[in-house]
Design a protein around this motif. Structure first.
Motif, PDB file in Angstrom:
ATOM      1  N   SER A 468      40.284  39.639  37.858  1.00  0.00           N
ATOM      2  CA  SER A 468      39.157  40.622  37.932  1.00  0.00           C
ATOM      3  C   SER A 468      38.770  41.061  36.794  1.00  0.00           C
ATOM      4  O   SER A 468      37.959  42.198  36.567  1.00  0.00           O
ATOM      5  CB  SER A 468      39.972  41.932  38.615  1.00  0.00           C
ATOM      6  N   VAL A 469      38.922  40.461  35.512  1.00  0.00           N
ATOM      7  CA  VAL A 469      38.478  40.686  34.245  1.00  0.00           C
ATOM      8  C   VAL A 469      37.923  39.574  33.497  1.00  0.00           C
ATOM      9  O   VAL A 469      38.760  38.321  33.661  1.00  0.00           O
ATOM     10  CB  VAL A 469      39.577  41.498  33.375  1.00  0.00           C
ATOM     11  N   GLY A 470      36.975  39.387  32.857  1.00  0.00           N
ATOM     12  CA  GLY A 470      36.386  38.171  32.175  1.00  0.00           C
ATOM     13  C   GLY A 470      35.404  37.424  33.063  1.00  0.00           C
ATOM     14  O   GLY A 470      35.125  37.900  34.272  1.00  0.00           O
ATOM     15  N   THR A 471      34.590  36.663  32.427  1.00  0.00           N
ATOM     16  CA  THR A 471      33.424  36.152  33.104  1.00  0.00           C
ATOM     17  C   THR A 471      33.666  35.276  34.579  1.00  0.00           C
ATOM     18  O   THR A 471      33.139  35.369  35.443  1.00  0.00           O
ATOM     19  CB  THR A 471      32.789  35.206  32.028  1.00  0.00           C
ATOM     20  N   THR A 472      35.008  34.777  34.505  1.00  0.00           N
ATOM     21  CA  THR A 472      35.153  34.053  35.833  1.00  0.00           C
ATOM     22  C   THR A 472      35.587  34.914  37.111  1.00  0.00           C
ATOM     23  O   THR A 472      35.776  34.473  38.081  1.00  0.00           O
ATOM     24  CB  THR A 472      36.481  32.903  35.701  1.00  0.00           C
ATOM     25  N   ALA A 473      35.618  36.058  36.739  1.00  0.00           N
ATOM     26  CA  ALA A 473      35.525  37.408  38.031  1.00  0.00           C
ATOM     27  C   ALA A 473      34.286  37.083  38.669  1.00  0.00           C
ATOM     28  O   ALA A 473      34.666  37.441  40.114  1.00  0.00           O
ATOM     29  CB  ALA A 473      35.822  38.560  37.460  1.00  0.00           C
ATOM     30  N   VAL A 474      33.315  36.560  38.364  1.00  0.00           N
ATOM     31  CA  VAL A 474      32.094  36.298  39.186  1.00  0.00           C
ATOM     32  C   VAL A 474      32.622  35.345  40.442  1.00  0.00           C
ATOM     33  O   VAL A 474      31.952  35.480  41.584  1.00  0.00           O
ATOM     34  CB  VAL A 474      30.936  35.831  38.346  1.00  0.00           C
ATOM     35  N   ARG A 475      33.449  34.568  39.934  1.00  0.00           N
ATOM     36  CA  ARG A 475      33.607  33.620  40.962  1.00  0.00           C
ATOM     37  C   ARG A 475      34.217  33.818  42.258  1.00  0.00           C
ATOM     38  O   ARG A 475      34.108  33.229  43.267  1.00  0.00           O
ATOM     39  CB  ARG A 475      34.586  32.362  40.358  1.00  0.00           C
ATOM     40  N   ARG A 476      34.715  34.996  42.431  1.00  0.00           N
ATOM     41  CA  ARG A 476      35.357  35.763  43.578  1.00  0.00           C
ATOM     42  C   ARG A 476      34.241  35.922  44.717  1.00  0.00           C
ATOM     43  O   ARG A 476      34.477  36.046  45.985  1.00  0.00           O
ATOM     44  CB  ARG A 476      36.031  37.044  43.332  1.00  0.00           C
ATOM     45  N   PHE A 477      33.094  36.082  44.203  1.00  0.00           N
ATOM     46  CA  PHE A 477      31.962  36.683  45.013  1.00  0.00           C
ATOM     47  C   PHE A 477      30.904  35.403  45.250  1.00  0.00           C
ATOM     48  O   PHE A 477      29.780  35.997  45.451  1.00  0.00           O
ATOM     49  CB  PHE A 477      31.378  37.833  44.544  1.00  0.00           C
ATOM     50  N   GLN A 478      31.260  34.251  45.182  1.00  0.00           N
ATOM     51  CA  GLN A 478      30.317  33.275  45.270  1.00  0.00           C
ATOM     52  C   GLN A 478      30.972  32.085  46.053  1.00  0.00           C
ATOM     53  O   GLN A 478      32.403  32.192  46.179  1.00  0.00           O
ATOM     54  CB  GLN A 478      30.139  32.512  43.693  1.00  0.00           C
ATOM     55  N   ARG A 479      30.193  31.229  46.734  1.00  0.00           N
ATOM     56  CA  ARG A 479      30.724  29.891  47.392  1.00  0.00           C
ATOM     57  C   ARG A 479      29.750  28.785  47.105  1.00  0.00           C
ATOM     58  O   ARG A 479      28.742  28.886  46.604  1.00  0.00           O
ATOM     59  CB  ARG A 479      30.623  30.345  48.923  1.00  0.00           C
ATOM     60  N   PRO A 480      30.604  27.576  47.149  1.00  0.00           N
ATOM     61  CA  PRO A 480      29.818  26.464  46.802  1.00  0.00           C
ATOM     62  C   PRO A 480      29.162  25.841  47.861  1.00  0.00           C
ATOM     63  O   PRO A 480      29.449  25.968  49.098  1.00  0.00           O
ATOM     64  CB  PRO A 480      30.869  25.517  46.429  1.00  0.00           C
ATOM     65  N   VAL A 481      27.865  25.448  47.504  1.00  0.00           N
ATOM     66  CA  VAL A 481      27.016  24.727  48.347  1.00  0.00           C
ATOM     67  C   VAL A 481      26.490  23.324  47.696  1.00  0.00           C
ATOM     68  O   VAL A 481      26.006  23.476  46.608  1.00  0.00           O
ATOM     69  CB  VAL A 481      25.712  25.534  48.793  1.00  0.00           C
ATOM     70  N   SER A 482      26.645  22.212  48.484  1.00  0.00           N
ATOM     71  CA  SER A 482      25.933  20.939  48.126  1.00  0.00           C
ATOM     72  C   SER A 482      24.751  20.812  48.827  1.00  0.00           C
ATOM     73  O   SER A 482      24.778  20.881  49.855  1.00  0.00           O
ATOM     74  CB  SER A 482      27.049  19.783  48.163  1.00  0.00           C
ATOM     75  N   TYR A 483      23.864  20.284  47.821  1.00  0.00           N
ATOM     76  CA  TYR A 483      22.490  19.730  48.549  1.00  0.00           C
ATOM     77  C   TYR A 483      22.364  18.265  48.533  1.00  0.00           C
ATOM     78  O   TYR A 483      22.385  17.533  47.301  1.00  0.00           O
ATOM     79  CB  TYR A 483      21.558  20.531  47.640  1.00  0.00           C
ATOM     80  N   GLN A 484      22.278  17.468  49.504  1.00  0.00           N
ATOM     81  CA  GLN A 484      22.142  16.271  49.554  1.00  0.00           C
ATOM     82  C   GLN A 484      20.769  15.543  49.913  1.00  0.00           C
ATOM     83  O   GLN A 484      20.312  15.863  51.137  1.00  0.00           O
ATOM     84  CB  GLN A 484      23.146  15.486  50.472  1.00  0.00           C
ATOM     85  N   ASN A 485      20.168  14.863  48.987  1.00  0.00           N
ATOM     86  CA  ASN A 485      18.923  14.327  49.167  1.00  0.00           C
ATOM     87  C   ASN A 485      17.831  15.193  49.322  1.00  0.00           C
ATOM     88  O   ASN A 485      16.762  14.942  50.109  1.00  0.00           O
ATOM     89  CB  ASN A 485      18.835  12.993  50.250  1.00  0.00           C
ATOM     90  N   VAL A 486      17.753  16.467  48.941  1.00  0.00           N
ATOM     91  CA  VAL A 486      16.918  17.551  49.435  1.00  0.00           C
ATOM     92  C   VAL A 486      15.891  17.366  48.301  1.00  0.00           C
ATOM     93  O   VAL A 486      15.952  17.188  46.844  1.00  0.00           O
ATOM     94  CB  VAL A 486      17.432  18.787  49.046  1.00  0.00           C
ATOM     95  N   PRO A 487      14.496  17.397  48.593  1.00  0.00           N
ATOM     96  CA  PRO A 487      13.397  17.150  47.875  1.00  0.00           C
ATOM     97  C   PRO A 487      13.397  18.100  46.567  1.00  0.00           C
ATOM     98  O   PRO A 487      13.711  19.414  46.732  1.00  0.00           O
ATOM     99  CB  PRO A 487      11.871  17.516  48.646  1.00  0.00           C
ATOM    100  N   GLN A 488      12.889  17.855  45.428  1.00  0.00           N
ATOM    101  CA  GLN A 488      12.933  18.515  44.225  1.00  0.00           C
ATOM    102  C   GLN A 488      12.373  19.958  44.491  1.00  0.00           C
ATOM    103  O   GLN A 488      12.852  20.974  43.999  1.00  0.00           O
ATOM    104  CB  GLN A 488      12.042  17.720  43.180  1.00  0.00           C
TER     105      GLN A 488
END
Length: 517
Positions: A468-488
């Motif tokens: 809850s302290v430090g820059t990686t505290a942001v990670r709690r409120f994010q989720r990963p998404v992968s984009y496959q072959n999506v146009p630029q």
């Protein structure tokens, strides 16, 4: 007076009401706030990292612009003193600035690019690009003991906004006027900086807090408070039709172990450092050293008692904390095998007869009695009290550690090279039970830095892989998404070729700033 429909600040020095009462938020109004936050979420998420960084710096600047007003309000409702609160406000500002720096650098997005490779083994690889995206509206529960750094303008608020998530803060009832004013200052600054309306809102009241956790627009919860309160809200978050992550910082004993050689060479310094850390802020720090492990026959009881009795303790924050503290230390003192090193009644007269004044307590127990009564003794006592544990040898240290609950910190005082083997073993024990291991220091004081870990195994937190302290505290409120072959042209800028944002990314397995002229 505080009623069912209002929160009102109480002066801890006198126990008398201070400031205007603040109305509780109705369930209907909370629903409106949460739905508006959900409407604002896409626009806030669409802000580029530099735009979000500018927003955070604007919020820090707004707090600075209202410094005198904020500190004066905080003094009246918390009794913590202008010097302490001015420093805490600076810490709150620094948190916004640190997250702004992290957004400019870009690693908080964790952008990864693996270009298509027809020769990849064991099969041709598509173009894959991955990054972290905001969850959506976040509920934040403010803490009582840090009315600025862990409250409305605190680290949870700053990290959620850095992630691109609107924030709804449940104000702590101990400082309602301060919470309302800070919320208005920050909300106005959000709008002035170009952020969507309702990027930040504050609600009041227990019913509003429960409704906030279960509202369908809320996607995650950040909480700092008691184990019982946090567990109740955690269960609500888990029981939703769509369970959401609950990041709770709940309780910690923060053991400090002193080796025989350290005791022999600097016992008086250890006494002074321990008492200063224990009594800081009237013992109302989540990192307060609640356990001091000393070699049997340490001979420090008198020195500890004299040092503690010489410390002037201010009042605790509210009546609930005072009453809980007195009940807890009284219960600990009656456990078989426990001896009292230092204790005192609340002073008589105006200074002690009114308000929420307490005195420090220091109890002692031998390792075998601790292990036999671990369930009764290894509980957090919020306030200026601690338990000294006498251990005979390394085997007893191992037995103590086997029953210790998880914590935010664990500290070792040892002497090298005389105690290399023992010190290394203790570092391993501390690593297994805490999120921050401290060498020859004290756990109070949590630096706002990239490397800080403020979390630990249950019951310190509900999610030991986060901070809850430090820059990686942001990670709690994010989720990963992968984009496959999506146009630029359809990719988020953070994943486009040429790196238009100029951020740190991992491309073909190599970490760096690629594509910059």
């Amino acid at each position: 007076m505080r009623t069912e429909a209002f929160d009102q600040g109480m002066d801890p020095h006198t126990g008398e009401p201070t400031g205007a009462p603040v109305a509780h938020t109705s369930v209907a109004e909370l629903d409106r706030i949460c739905r508006t936050a959900a409407t604002a979420a896409p626009a806030l998420a669409a802000m580029s990292p530099p735009e979000r960084a500018a927003l955070l710096r604007a919020l820090g600047a707004a707090l600075e612009a209202h410094r005198d007003e904020i500190v004066e309000l905080a003094v009246r409702e918390t009794g913590l003193g202008a010097v302490r609160l001015a420093g805490e406000l600076t810490r709150a500002v620094v948190q916004f600035e640190l997250f702004a720096d992290a957004l400019d650098e870009g690693s908080v997005l964790e952008a990864v690019i693996d270009p298509a490779d027809p020769a990849a083994r064991p099969a041709p690889r598509p173009d894959l690009r991955r990054m972290l995206v905001p969850l959506g509206p976040v509920a934040v529960f403010a803490a009582s003991n840090f009315p600025l750094a862990f409250s409305v303008p605190g680290g949870d608020t700053a990290s959620a906004l850095a992630a691109g998530c609107p924030v709804v803060v449940k104000a702590h009832p101990g400082h309602p006027a301060l919470s309302a004013r800070c919320g208005q200052i920050l909300a106005d600054a959000c709008v002035a900086a170009g952020a969507p309306t309702e990027s930040l809102a504050v609600v009041h009241g227990m019913a509003a807090g429960r409704a906030l956790v279960t509202h369908p627009a809320v996607t995650a919860v950040g909480f700092t408070g008691s184990v019982s309160g946090g567990r109740a809200l955690y269960d609500l978050a888990s029981a939703r039709p769509d369970p959401i992550p609950f990041y709770g910082e709940l309780g910690s004993l923060n053991p400090v172990v002193v080796t025989p050689r350290a005791l022999a060479t600097r016992g008086s310094a250890i006494v002074a450092g321990f008492v200063e850390s224990l009594t800081l802020g009237a013992g109302q720090f989540c990192t307060k050293p609640g356990l001091l492990l000393l070699p049997a026959g340490h001979g420090l009881a008198d020195a500890l008692a004299k040092a503690i009795e010489a410390v002037a303790i201010g009042p605790v924050l509210n009546q609930r904390i005072r009453d809980g503290y007195l009940a807890e230390v009284s219960a600990l003192a009656t456990v078989p095998g426990v001896r009292t090193i230092a204790a005192g009644a609340i002073p008589a007269g105006p200074a002690g007869g009114a308000g929420y004044h307490v005195t420090p307590w220091l109890l002692e127990v031998a390792a075998p009695d601790l292990v036999a009564n671990a369930e009764k003794l290894l509980v957090e006592c919020f306030g200026p009290a601690a338990l000294v544990i006498e251990y005979a040898d390394r085997a007893e240290l191992d037995e103590i550690w086997a029953v210790l609950p998880g914590g935010l910190t664990a500290t070792v005082h040892a002497t090298l090279p005389d105690e290399d083997d023992l010190a290394g073993h203790l570092i391993d024990l501390c690593t297994a039970r805490s999120g921050r291991v401290i060498w020859d220091g004290w756990p109070t004081g949590v630096a706002v830095t990239w490397a800080m870990q403020h979390g630990g195994p249950w019951p310190a937190t509900t999610g030991s892989i986060h901070t809850s302290v430090g820059t990686t505290a942001v990670r709690r409120f994010q989720r990963p998404v992968s984009y496959q072959n999506v146009p630029q042209r359809l990719l988020p800028p953070a994943l486009q070729d040429g790196n238009p944002l100029g951020i740190v990314r991992r491309r073909d397995g190599v970490l760096g700033v690629d594509g910059r002229d």
